[in-house]
Scaffold this motif. Structure first.
Motif, short mmCIF file in Angstrom:
data_model
loop_
_atom_site.label_atom_id
_atom_site.label_comp_id
_atom_site.label_asym_id
_atom_site.label_seq_id
_atom_site.Cartn_x
_atom_site.Cartn_y
_atom_site.Cartn_z
N VAL A 1 0.86 -1.18 0.00
CA VAL A 1 0.00 0.00 0.00
C VAL A 1 0.90 1.23 0.00
O VAL A 1 1.74 1.39 0.89
N LYS A 2 0.72 2.07 -1.00
CA LYS A 2 1.53 3.29 -1.11
C LYS A 2 0.63 4.50 -0.86
O LYS A 2 -0.41 4.64 -1.50
N LEU A 3 1.03 5.31 0.09
CA LEU A 3 0.23 6.47 0.48
C LEU A 3 1.04 7.74 0.28
O LEU A 3 2.21 7.81 0.66
N GLN B 1 6.46 12.49 2.63
CA GLN B 1 5.37 12.58 1.67
C GLN B 1 4.97 11.22 1.10
O GLN B 1 3.92 11.11 0.49
N ASN B 2 5.79 10.22 1.29
CA ASN B 2 5.51 8.91 0.72
C ASN B 2 5.75 7.82 1.75
O ASN B 2 6.80 7.77 2.39
N TYR B 3 4.73 6.97 1.94
CA TYR B 3 4.83 5.85 2.87
C TYR B 3 4.50 4.56 2.12
O TYR B 3 3.65 4.55 1.23
N GLU B 4 5.13 3.49 2.52
CA GLU B 4 4.86 2.18 1.94
C GLU B 4 4.58 1.20 3.07
O GLU B 4 5.35 1.13 4.04
N ILE B 5 3.48 0.45 2.93
CA ILE B 5 3.07 -0.52 3.94
C ILE B 5 3.00 -1.89 3.27
O ILE B 5 2.06 -2.16 2.50
#
Length: 211
Positions: free
Chosen positions: A125-127, A172-176
């Protein structure tokens, strides 16, 4: 209607639509795209195209209901939930965050065949966090096998929790990373983002297909 008149009407309509999604920066899941981000991504440059009604009917009904749900794709949040999400977001209203922001996002709760993103058992999941709020945590749910979001309203009992994270520093960018098993066909990925700057919670529906 003449080309000049149509152009004038289009310009007038655009002046009525506030682009506060950019000015009031927040964020959303961009991959697999949340419902309103996906509609904005596919149709933001062509949102009056009547072909959308046949090619992308769920986005069409959303644009007709409230274009600001797409222009403000990054503003689907509630303040002051205090972690008691099921109390403030009733069944059938999960994708609108409990009809938050005066009902701006109500169309996202509409049951139907939303366009999907293909995923595998293990996906990310990229937010995008436009304002670099950071996160106290993320919770990622996936609908249970056998639930059909194209024909059934989604409730909390239809979800299974597949990932809970720790905190994320402002960026600014998170990866789960998410791991699942035994899932096939159409599902909804439901991401809860508890921002760090205040008690502000984002409720984000992404439609996926496990093949």
């Amino acid at each position: 209607m003449s080309t000049v008149a149509l152009g004038t009407l289009t310009a007038a309509l655009l002046t009525l639509i506030p682009w506060s999604g950019t000015a009031v920066a927040h964020g959303s899941v961009v991959d697999p795209a949340s419902r309103n981000y996906g509609c904005w991504q596919r149709w933001g440059d062509d949102f009056q195209n009547p072909a959308m009604a046949q090619e992308d009917p769920m986005c069409w009904q959303a644009w007709q209901d409230n274009p600001n749900a797409m222009w403000n794709w990054n503003g689907l949040y509630r303040n002051g939930s205090a972690g008691n999400f099921q109390a403030v977001v009733p069944d059938g209203q999960l994708c609108s965050g409990g009809r938050t922001e005066g009902g701006r996002y109500n169309s996202l709760d509409t049951v139907g065949a939303w366009q999907t993103t293909d995923v595998t058992d293990n996906f990310t999941v990229k937010l995008y966090d436009q304002a670099s709020h950071g996160a106290d945590y993320f919770q990622v749910y996936v609908t249970r096998q056998g639930f059909d979001p194209a024909t059934q309203p989604m409730g909390w009992d239809d979800l299974q929790l597949v990932e809970t994270t720790g905190s994320y520093a402002p960026s600014q960018n998170y990866e789960i990373p998410v791991s699942t098993s035994g899932l096939s066909g159409r599902h909804v990925v439901y991401t809860i983002w508890q921002a760090s700057h205040m008690d502000q919670t984002y409720f984000l529906c992404s439609d996926v297909d496990f093949g």
